[in-house]
Design a protein around this motif. Structure first.
Motif, mmCIF file in Angstrom:
data_model
loop_
_atom_site.group_PDB
_atom_site.id
_atom_site.type_symbol
_atom_site.label_atom_id
_atom_site.label_comp_id
_atom_site.label_asym_id
_atom_site.label_seq_id
_atom_site.Cartn_x
_atom_site.Cartn_y
_atom_site.Cartn_z
ATOM 1 N N ASP A 145 -21.194 2.938 -13.666
ATOM 2 C CA ASP A 145 -21.626 1.569 -13.956
ATOM 3 C C ASP A 145 -20.512 0.671 -14.473
ATOM 4 O OD1 ASP A 145 -24.253 2.081 -13.187
ATOM 5 O OD2 ASP A 145 -24.780 2.857 -15.166
ATOM 6 N N LYS A 146 -19.265 1.112 -14.378
ATOM 7 C CA LYS A 146 -18.137 0.286 -14.799
ATOM 8 C C LYS A 146 -17.834 -0.763 -13.733
ATOM 9 C CE LYS A 146 -15.800 3.789 -17.540
ATOM 10 N NZ LYS A 146 -14.597 4.605 -17.646
ATOM 11 N N LYS A 147 -17.044 -1.749 -14.121
ATOM 12 C CA LYS A 147 -16.622 -2.783 -13.176
ATOM 13 C C LYS A 147 -15.674 -2.167 -12.150
ATOM 14 C CE LYS A 147 -13.385 -5.803 -14.073
ATOM 15 N NZ LYS A 147 -12.564 -6.909 -14.527
ATOM 16 N N ALA A 148 -15.939 -2.433 -10.880
ATOM 17 C CA ALA A 148 -15.062 -1.963 -9.806
ATOM 18 C C ALA A 148 -13.848 -2.877 -9.729
ATOM 19 C CB ALA A 148 -15.806 -1.970 -8.472
ATOM 20 N N ILE A 149 -12.667 -2.269 -9.660
ATOM 21 C CA ILE A 149 -11.440 -3.056 -9.506
ATOM 22 C C ILE A 149 -10.591 -2.563 -8.332
ATOM 23 C CG2 ILE A 149 -11.340 -3.700 -11.940
ATOM 24 C CD1 ILE A 149 -8.999 -1.639 -12.180
ATOM 25 N N MET A 150 -11.028 -1.473 -7.683
ATOM 26 C CA MET A 150 -10.250 -0.891 -6.588
ATOM 27 C C MET A 150 -11.150 -0.658 -5.378
ATOM 28 S SD MET A 150 -7.835 1.719 -8.732
ATOM 29 C CE MET A 150 -6.505 1.705 -7.532
ATOM 30 N N ASN A 151 -10.507 -0.556 -4.224
ATOM 31 C CA ASN A 151 -11.205 -0.255 -2.976
ATOM 32 C C ASN A 151 -10.823 1.145 -2.544
ATOM 33 O OD1 ASN A 151 -12.217 -3.039 -2.430
ATOM 34 N ND2 ASN A 151 -10.020 -3.453 -2.466
ATOM 35 N N MET A 152 -11.808 2.021 -2.395
ATOM 36 C CA MET A 152 -11.532 3.385 -1.967
ATOM 37 C C MET A 152 -11.872 3.517 -0.485
ATOM 38 S SD MET A 152 -12.940 7.001 -3.438
ATOM 39 C CE MET A 152 -12.169 6.701 -5.020
ATOM 40 N N ARG A 153 -10.896 3.949 0.282
ATOM 41 C CA ARG A 153 -11.133 4.178 1.710
ATOM 42 C C ARG A 153 -11.769 5.546 1.887
ATOM 43 N NH1 ARG A 153 -6.256 3.351 5.810
ATOM 44 N NH2 ARG A 153 -6.668 1.170 5.289
ATOM 45 N N CYS A 154 -12.751 5.611 2.787
ATOM 46 C CA CYS A 154 -13.453 6.871 3.050
ATOM 47 C C CYS A 154 -13.497 7.141 4.550
ATOM 48 C CB CYS A 154 -14.885 6.808 2.523
ATOM 49 S SG CYS A 154 -14.988 6.572 0.745
ATOM 50 N N LYS A 155 -13.548 8.410 4.873
ATOM 51 C CA LYS A 155 -13.757 8.843 6.251
ATOM 52 C C LYS A 155 -14.803 9.930 6.203
ATOM 53 C CE LYS A 155 -11.536 10.438 10.415
ATOM 54 N NZ LYS A 155 -10.293 10.830 11.075
ATOM 55 N N ASP A 156 -15.876 9.726 6.946
ATOM 56 C CA ASP A 156 -17.006 10.660 6.937
ATOM 57 C C ASP A 156 -17.506 10.906 5.512
ATOM 58 O OD1 ASP A 156 -16.811 10.928 9.743
ATOM 59 O OD2 ASP A 156 -15.285 12.496 9.512
ATOM 60 N N GLY A 157 -17.505 9.852 4.699
ATOM 61 C CA GLY A 157 -18.016 9.933 3.339
ATOM 62 C C GLY A 157 -17.063 10.514 2.310
ATOM 63 N N GLU A 158 -15.885 10.935 2.735
ATOM 64 C CA GLU A 158 -14.905 11.532 1.822
ATOM 65 C C GLU A 158 -13.746 10.569 1.589
ATOM 66 O OE1 GLU A 158 -15.157 14.446 0.171
ATOM 67 O OE2 GLU A 158 -17.179 14.526 1.033
ATOM 68 N N PRO A 159 -13.314 10.417 0.324
ATOM 69 C CA PRO A 159 -12.187 9.536 0.022
ATOM 70 C C PRO A 159 -10.902 10.004 0.698
ATOM 71 C CG PRO A 159 -13.356 10.143 -1.988
ATOM 72 C CD PRO A 159 -13.896 10.997 -0.881
ATOM 73 N N ILE A 160 -10.114 9.039 1.187
ATOM 74 C CA ILE A 160 -8.787 9.339 1.734
ATOM 75 C C ILE A 160 -7.786 8.398 1.068
ATOM 76 C CG2 ILE A 160 -9.580 10.315 3.921
ATOM 77 C CD1 ILE A 160 -8.952 7.642 5.244
ATOM 78 N N PHE A 161 -6.563 8.869 0.925
ATOM 79 C CA PHE A 161 -5.561 8.134 0.162
ATOM 80 C C PHE A 161 -4.264 7.950 0.926
ATOM 81 C CE2 PHE A 161 -8.521 10.168 -2.712
ATOM 82 C CZ PHE A 161 -8.869 9.117 -3.546
ATOM 83 N N HIS A 162 -4.338 7.923 2.247
ATOM 84 C CA HIS A 162 -3.165 7.713 3.076
ATOM 85 C C HIS A 162 -3.578 6.929 4.314
ATOM 86 C CE1 HIS A 162 -5.164 11.316 4.586
ATOM 87 N NE2 HIS A 162 -4.708 10.974 5.773
ATOM 88 N N GLY A 163 -2.601 6.349 4.986
ATOM 89 C CA GLY A 163 -2.870 5.600 6.210
ATOM 90 C C GLY A 163 -2.276 4.203 6.161
ATOM 91 N N GLU A 164 -2.509 3.470 7.220
ATOM 92 C CA GLU A 164 -2.015 2.099 7.318
ATOM 93 C C GLU A 164 -2.689 1.214 6.284
ATOM 94 O OE1 GLU A 164 0.393 0.928 9.445
ATOM 95 O OE2 GLU A 164 0.665 3.040 9.967
ATOM 96 N N GLN A 165 -1.982 0.191 5.823
ATOM 97 C CA GLN A 165 -2.555 -0.707 4.821
ATOM 98 C C GLN A 165 -3.797 -1.403 5.355
ATOM 99 O OE1 GLN A 165 -0.497 -4.387 3.576
ATOM 100 N NE2 GLN A 165 -1.110 -3.882 1.470
ATOM 101 N N ILE A 166 -3.736 -1.862 6.591
ATOM 102 C CA ILE A 166 -4.860 -2.616 7.147
ATOM 103 C C ILE A 166 -5.653 -1.745 8.095
ATOM 104 C CG2 ILE A 166 -5.539 -4.604 8.549
ATOM 105 C CD1 ILE A 166 -3.037 -6.033 7.481
ATOM 106 N N GLN A 167 -6.905 -1.543 7.742
ATOM 107 C CA GLN A 167 -7.887 -0.885 8.600
ATOM 108 C C GLN A 167 -9.186 -1.648 8.361
ATOM 109 O OE1 GLN A 167 -8.483 3.472 8.511
ATOM 110 N NE2 GLN A 167 -10.656 3.025 8.339
ATOM 111 N N ILE A 168 -9.590 -2.431 9.328
ATOM 112 C CA ILE A 168 -10.781 -3.252 9.184
ATOM 113 C C ILE A 168 -12.008 -2.346 9.131
ATOM 114 C CG2 ILE A 168 -12.140 -5.129 10.198
ATOM 115 C CD1 ILE A 168 -9.301 -5.935 9.237
ATOM 116 N N GLY A 169 -12.875 -2.600 8.166
ATOM 117 C CA GLY A 169 -14.084 -1.798 8.048
ATOM 118 C C GLY A 169 -14.985 -2.315 6.954
ATOM 119 N N GLY A 170 -16.167 -1.769 6.898
ATOM 120 C CA GLY A 170 -17.160 -2.154 5.897
ATOM 121 C C GLY A 170 -17.563 -0.955 5.069
ATOM 122 N N ASN A 171 -18.874 -0.849 4.818
ATOM 123 C CA ASN A 171 -19.390 0.232 3.978
ATOM 124 C C ASN A 171 -19.080 1.620 4.531
ATOM 125 O OD1 ASN A 171 -20.430 -1.687 2.291
ATOM 126 N ND2 ASN A 171 -22.524 -1.515 3.044
#
Length: 192
Positions: A145-171
């Motif tokens: 319930d804290k304030k969100a300040i970051m965007n976490m990228r996910c693939k198949d529901g799992e967080p990922i922390f590598h890749g190109e800066q721009i990847q257009i996507g939503g939820n």
């Protein structure tokens, strides 16, 4: 005197609905608004501002060929609204400054502050440096319930922390998170 505003927030913070709400308010009063969106944002089709709750409006596409200064000079809008402003170049932000300072037209730019790795986007960096007013649009973390300040990228529901800066996507591709939950998920991925 016109101002340049930068309103930033994480994914799911309501930036696009805010753009559409502000445009509606101007238009309801019989005032002219120019709605702009970078060409790279093609999630719902190029030249569209679409909110997750289904509201949408056509927009002028910002690409390397668009002369925003001449457009503003010719159209003489009461306000210019920019969605997904993080995708603007430093030069395009400089053009927004000319529109505000020389043409006396207010510009309100909405976008992400940083990418999924916590790095500032070029457009956001430029806007933070020169905007007259910087405002945060808030939302809560996906996991707590804290304030969100970051965007976490996910693939198949799992967080990922590598890749190109721009990847257009939503939820399906991103969730808003607080710094603590981001760090926890990053640590878990490194230990896996």
């Amino acid at each position: 005197m016109a101002k340049l505003y930068f309103r930033y927030g994480t994914m799911n913070s309501g930036k696009s609905i805010e753009v559409l709400r502000v445009a509606h308010n101007y238009e309801e009063q019989g005032k002219k608004v120019l709605l702009l969106t970078p060409v790279v944002d093609d999630r719902f089709g190029v030249g569209k501002v679409v909110s997750r709750i289904g509201m949408q409006k056509n927009a002028i596409v910002v690409d390397d060929t668009l002369d925003m200064i001449e457009l503003a000079r010719t159209e003489q809008p009461n306000c210019i609204l920019v969605d997904e402003a993080q995708f603007l170049s430093k030069e395009q932000v400089a053009h927004l400054i000319v529109i505000v300072d020389d043409l006396n037209i207010p510009v309100i730019a909405y976008g992400l502050r940083a990418d999924f790795m916590g790095q500032l986007f070029e457009g956001s960096t430029a806007l933070i440096a020169v905007a007259d007013t910087i405002e945060e649009i808030k939302t809560v973390c996906w996991y707590c319930d804290k304030k969100a300040i970051m965007n976490m990228r996910c693939k198949d529901g799992e967080p990922i922390f590598h890749g190109e800066q721009i990847q257009i996507g939503g939820n399906e591709s991103y969730v808003p998170v607080c710094r603590k939950c981001y760090a926890s998920k990053l640590k878990s991925s490194l230990n896996a």
